[in-house]
Design an enzyme around this catalytic site. Structure first.
Site, mmCIF file in Angstrom:
data_model
loop_
_atom_site.group_PDB
_atom_site.id
_atom_site.type_symbol
_atom_site.label_atom_id
_atom_site.label_comp_id
_atom_site.label_asym_id
_atom_site.label_seq_id
_atom_site.Cartn_x
_atom_site.Cartn_y
_atom_site.Cartn_z
ATOM 1 N N HIS A 511 0.848 -1.202 0.000
ATOM 2 C CA HIS A 511 0.000 0.000 0.000
ATOM 3 C C HIS A 511 0.881 1.248 0.000
ATOM 4 O O HIS A 511 0.813 2.082 0.881
ATOM 5 C CB HIS A 511 -0.940 -0.004 1.212
ATOM 6 C CG HIS A 511 -2.059 -1.003 1.114
ATOM 7 N ND1 HIS A 511 -3.074 -1.080 2.030
ATOM 8 C CD2 HIS A 511 -2.334 -1.950 0.188
ATOM 9 C CE1 HIS A 511 -3.915 -2.052 1.678
ATOM 10 N NE2 HIS A 511 -3.482 -2.596 0.568
ATOM 11 N N HIS A 554 -8.422 -0.575 2.056
ATOM 12 C CA HIS A 554 -7.440 -0.984 1.062
ATOM 13 C C HIS A 554 -7.534 0.076 -0.017
ATOM 14 O O HIS A 554 -8.523 0.784 -0.109
ATOM 15 C CB HIS A 554 -7.775 -2.376 0.562
ATOM 16 C CG HIS A 554 -7.704 -3.419 1.654
ATOM 17 N ND1 HIS A 554 -7.067 -4.610 1.509
ATOM 18 C CD2 HIS A 554 -8.197 -3.410 2.922
ATOM 19 C CE1 HIS A 554 -7.168 -5.310 2.645
ATOM 20 N NE2 HIS A 554 -7.859 -4.597 3.513
HETATM 21 P P1 FDA Z 1 -1.382 0.808 -10.816
HETATM 22 O O1 FDA Z 1 -0.206 0.011 -10.403
HETATM 23 O O2 FDA Z 1 -2.694 0.155 -10.787
HETATM 24 O O3 FDA Z 1 -1.203 1.341 -12.296
HETATM 25 C C1 FDA Z 1 0.020 1.788 -12.819
HETATM 26 C C2 FDA Z 1 0.099 1.371 -14.271
HETATM 27 O O4 FDA Z 1 1.153 2.068 -14.912
HETATM 28 C C3 FDA Z 1 0.391 -0.115 -14.457
HETATM 29 O O5 FDA Z 1 -0.514 -0.660 -15.390
HETATM 30 C C4 FDA Z 1 1.819 -0.142 -14.975
HETATM 31 O O6 FDA Z 1 2.104 -1.237 -15.817
HETATM 32 C C5 FDA Z 1 1.886 1.175 -15.710
HETATM 33 N N1 FDA Z 1 3.240 1.722 -15.832
HETATM 34 C C6 FDA Z 1 4.170 1.857 -14.857
HETATM 35 N N2 FDA Z 1 5.271 2.454 -15.342
HETATM 36 C C7 FDA Z 1 5.019 2.716 -16.649
HETATM 37 C C8 FDA Z 1 5.769 3.350 -17.684
HETATM 38 N N3 FDA Z 1 6.987 3.853 -17.440
HETATM 39 N N4 FDA Z 1 5.211 3.439 -18.912
HETATM 40 C C9 FDA Z 1 3.969 2.948 -19.154
HETATM 41 N N5 FDA Z 1 3.215 2.358 -18.210
HETATM 42 C C10 FDA Z 1 3.738 2.253 -16.966
HETATM 43 N N6 FDA Z 1 -5.914 -2.748 -2.815
HETATM 44 C C11 FDA Z 1 -7.209 -3.032 -2.574
HETATM 45 O O7 FDA Z 1 -8.040 -2.128 -2.616
HETATM 46 N N7 FDA Z 1 -7.612 -4.281 -2.256
HETATM 47 C C12 FDA Z 1 -6.733 -5.321 -2.179
HETATM 48 O O8 FDA Z 1 -7.124 -6.455 -1.896
HETATM 49 C C13 FDA Z 1 -5.362 -5.049 -2.451
HETATM 50 N N8 FDA Z 1 -4.442 -6.044 -2.403
HETATM 51 C C14 FDA Z 1 -3.199 -5.847 -2.958
HETATM 52 C C15 FDA Z 1 -2.371 -6.945 -3.204
HETATM 53 C C16 FDA Z 1 -1.174 -6.766 -3.873
HETATM 54 C C17 FDA Z 1 -0.292 -7.958 -4.147
HETATM 55 C C18 FDA Z 1 -0.782 -5.479 -4.296
HETATM 56 C C19 FDA Z 1 0.509 -5.275 -5.040
HETATM 57 C C20 FDA Z 1 -1.590 -4.388 -4.027
HETATM 58 C C21 FDA Z 1 -2.806 -4.560 -3.379
HETATM 59 N N9 FDA Z 1 -3.681 -3.497 -3.151
HETATM 60 C C22 FDA Z 1 -4.980 -3.751 -2.808
HETATM 61 C C23 FDA Z 1 -3.273 -2.113 -3.473
HETATM 62 C C24 FDA Z 1 -3.869 -1.583 -4.780
HETATM 63 O O9 FDA Z 1 -4.140 -2.615 -5.663
HETATM 64 C C25 FDA Z 1 -2.931 -0.556 -5.417
HETATM 65 O O10 FDA Z 1 -2.604 0.426 -4.468
HETATM 66 C C26 FDA Z 1 -3.581 0.136 -6.611
HETATM 67 O O11 FDA Z 1 -4.073 -0.805 -7.534
HETATM 68 C C27 FDA Z 1 -2.595 1.075 -7.283
HETATM 69 O O12 FDA Z 1 -3.245 1.785 -8.314
HETATM 70 P P2 FDA Z 1 -2.494 2.912 -9.144
HETATM 71 O O13 FDA Z 1 -3.468 3.486 -10.079
HETATM 72 O O14 FDA Z 1 -1.785 3.811 -8.206
HETATM 73 O O15 FDA Z 1 -1.340 2.154 -9.924
#
Ligand code: FDA
Length: 575
Positions: A511, A554
């Protein structure tokens, strides 16, 4: 020339980015591009199958970022997962749909963000959501909700998985929590989370598949002619319009340099805005590669300073997770799935030691702030002290939850995982580029367990987790503790023994937030209350980077709401 050109470029087709893409492209008079490094994972069972949480971790759709060795936490580096796919981390996460506490969202307004508070965000939680009410059978198994707190016509399917764990689990669990002083919470998504709940998930119940941001926000509108998607395309940095001579003019991004799937480097141009939605472990790095950041860091890597923005990549906050495991009695019927969470406040966790713990943390705030500011080098003692005082108040005065325990029985192995984390750690760290090569790994340092509160909270919660497994009637279903086991952490283990084990076994809770925080510049903000990067004319950040401090829920539910609000603000600017 022939270079592609759009009104808006969204970098990152993840959880937040696809919300913005959907809403902006509702106006057929504007053009939108989404740049996503990952691919479509619509038929990847590690994504779609609602019973396979965890299987995607460590595979090609996980960026598998890594922290530097954690010197306050046993010395090991930590794996930091994030989704690399259309849908981003919503493709690999636990699907838990739990929001936040009213008091903590209301504080956003107090740190320089007019218009950001629980009531205004609630409108957007609802706008994003399509609640699938529990069936009568699911209600019998603990699924419950209050209609007035949920949306009925948003894109995101929220509800309970088709088949849920039997009554022989939820009944005893609830009675055990009641015995431990924790009430059942029938609506944890209305801003007050304390209690035991059977939580909803991001799931399409009818199709029985994960509801990621792609299924919710992209596929239903993928045919729009004004929306282009660049898959397998890595955004390296922004490029800028020549400096304007107009008084007060701020630098404006003209486009984004990308590396395409076939290895060619090209620029995609933006007429209006560039919106960074690459996640909290990437958006701050793209800012730095583009010349927005702490000049000392940029100069070290030969990057020209476009905007002196000393707090980019600072304020990194994460939580730490511990897993304990048990064997379950053979007679327990564990068929089906369900999510069980218990939220405890400081009174629940510290009991008769509350007043001495309260006094010791009150005395430590100044010292915590000094050490944090010192470790950062750019954030100030006074700003940090202000945050820590607010957090202290949330914990000891508002008494919002400080610990979450997730109970996860597994049918296949007749085992039980009891997983827990601190919701409001004080420790903060940073993320910065380590090279002018945009694809080189960054230096990520969350400073896990740097401040004593964090380990105190975690070890006390460990004792509570053990109490859950040992308290009747749930204890009748539990056979043995496997991890840590009484030979590793004895029944009367000291704080020091618990702390040693916890530091040897914890992981990131994934997170990560606040690396481009939305707050006033005096306090260490990177974006203003419109999510525009301070000092720029047309660059925004819309993802977990902007969340200024932890939420008890979350993250995704809150990120969908933030992105919905962001899209409205962008539309309003050009209306
Ligand atoms: P997110 O990571 O979704 O999007 C970023 C995107 O940008 C990705 O598609 C990536 O590939 C792309 N990207 C990155 N760099 C790039 C570049 N240079 N060029 C092009 N594209 C690029 N939350 C919740 O609510 N319930 C839950 O159960 C959980 N459980 C959980 C488990 C695990 C294993 C993780 C890792 C996380 C969770 N979370 C969670 C947290 C939650 O899922 C997380 O905080 C959000 O999905 C993040 O969303 P964002 O939009 O910030 O980034």
């Amino acid at each position: 020339g022939n270079s592609p050109r759009y009104d808006y470029i969204i970098v990152g087709g993840g959880t937040s980015g696809l919300v913005v893409a959907n809403r902006l492209s509702e106006d057929c008079n504007v053009t939108v591009a989404v740049i996503e490094a990952g691919d479509v994972e619509l038929y990847n069972p590690n994504v779609t199958d609602t019973s396979r949480y965890g299987n995607a971790l460590g595979t090609a759709i996980d960026w598998q970022y890594k922290s530097i060795p954690q010197k306050f936490a046993g010395g090991a580096p930590q794996g930091l997962s994030a989704g690399k796919a259309l849908g981003g981390t919503s493709d690999i996460n636990g699907m838990t749909y739990l929001r936040a506490e009213t008091a903590q969202i209301d504080l956003w307004e107090q740190v320089g963000n007019d218009g950001w508070n629980w009531n205004s965000l609630m409108e957007y939680y609802k706008k994003s959501e399509h609640m699938q009410p529990p069936t009568a059978g699911q209600m019998l198994l603990g699924a419950s909700y209050e209609p007035e707190s949920h949306g009925t016509s948003g894109p995101l399917e929220v509800g309970w998985t088709k088949s849920m764990m039997g009554r022989e689990v939820v009944g005893p669990l609830n009675e055990t929590f009641t015995a431990l002083g924790l009430p059942f919470n029938k609506e944890p998504n209305a801003g007050s989370m304390r209690g035991f709940n059977v939580f909803p998930k991001s799931v399409d119940r009818a199709r029985n598949v994960r509801e990621d941001s792609g299924r919710a926000y992209y596929w239903p509108i993928s045919e729009r002619p004004n929306l282009d998607l660049y898959l397998n395309t890595f955004a390296e940095r922004m490029v800028w319009h020549p400096a304007s001579n107009e008084p007060g003019a701020k630098p404006k991004a003209s486009g984004v340099v990308v590396m395409t799937a076939n290895g060619t480097c090209t620029t995609i141009y933006a007429n209006r805005e560039v919106i960074l939605s690459a996640g909290s472990l990437r958006s701050p790095l793209i800012l730095e590669q583009s010349g927005i950041g702490n000049p000392a860091i940029l100069k070290k890597h030969g990057i020209d300073v476009v905007v002196d923005s000393p707090f980019v990549g600072e304020n990194l906050q994460d939580q730490t997770t511990t897993d304990m495991s048990y064997t379950m009695s053979n007679s327990t019927n564990l068929t089906g799935l369900a999510g069980y969470a218990a939220y405890f406040n400081v009174e629940d966790v510290f009991g008769s030691d509350l007043s001495s713990f309260n006094a010791s943390i009150a005395r430590s705030i100044r010292n915590y702030a000094e050490r944090t500011a010192n470790a950062s080098g750019t954030i100030s003692v006074s700003a940090t002290e202000k945050f820590f005082q607010m957090q202290y108040d949330l914990i000891f005065k508002n008494k919002i939850p400080i610990s979450e325990i997730i109970i996860a029985p597994a049918a296949a192995t007749k085992s039980l995982t009891v997983e827990y984390w601190g919701l409001l750690p004080f420790s903060r760290g940073s993320i910065h580029i380590n090279s002018s090569n945009a694809s080189a790994p960054a230096t990520i340092d969350p400073n896990y367990f740097m401040l004593d509160y964090d380990i105190q909270q975690q070890l006390r919660t460990g004792r509570m987790a053990r109490a859950v497994a040992n308290t009747a009637p749930f204890s009748d279903l539990v056979v043995d503790e496997v991890t840590p086991g009484l030979s590793t952490v004895s029944a009367n283990a000291s704080d020091a023994e618990w702390a040693e084990w916890l530091k040897s076994t914890y992981r990131s809770n994934f997170h990560y937030i606040a690396t481009a925080a939305m707050m006033s510049q005096e306090l260490g903000g990177v974006v203003d209350s419109n999510l525009t990067v301070y000092g720029t004319g047309n660059v925004r950040v819309v993802d977990a980077s902007v969340v200024p401090f932890q939420v008890c829920g979350h993250l995704t539910s809150t990120l969908y709401a933030i992105a919905e609000k962001a899209a409205d603000m962008i539309k309003a600017k050009y209306a």
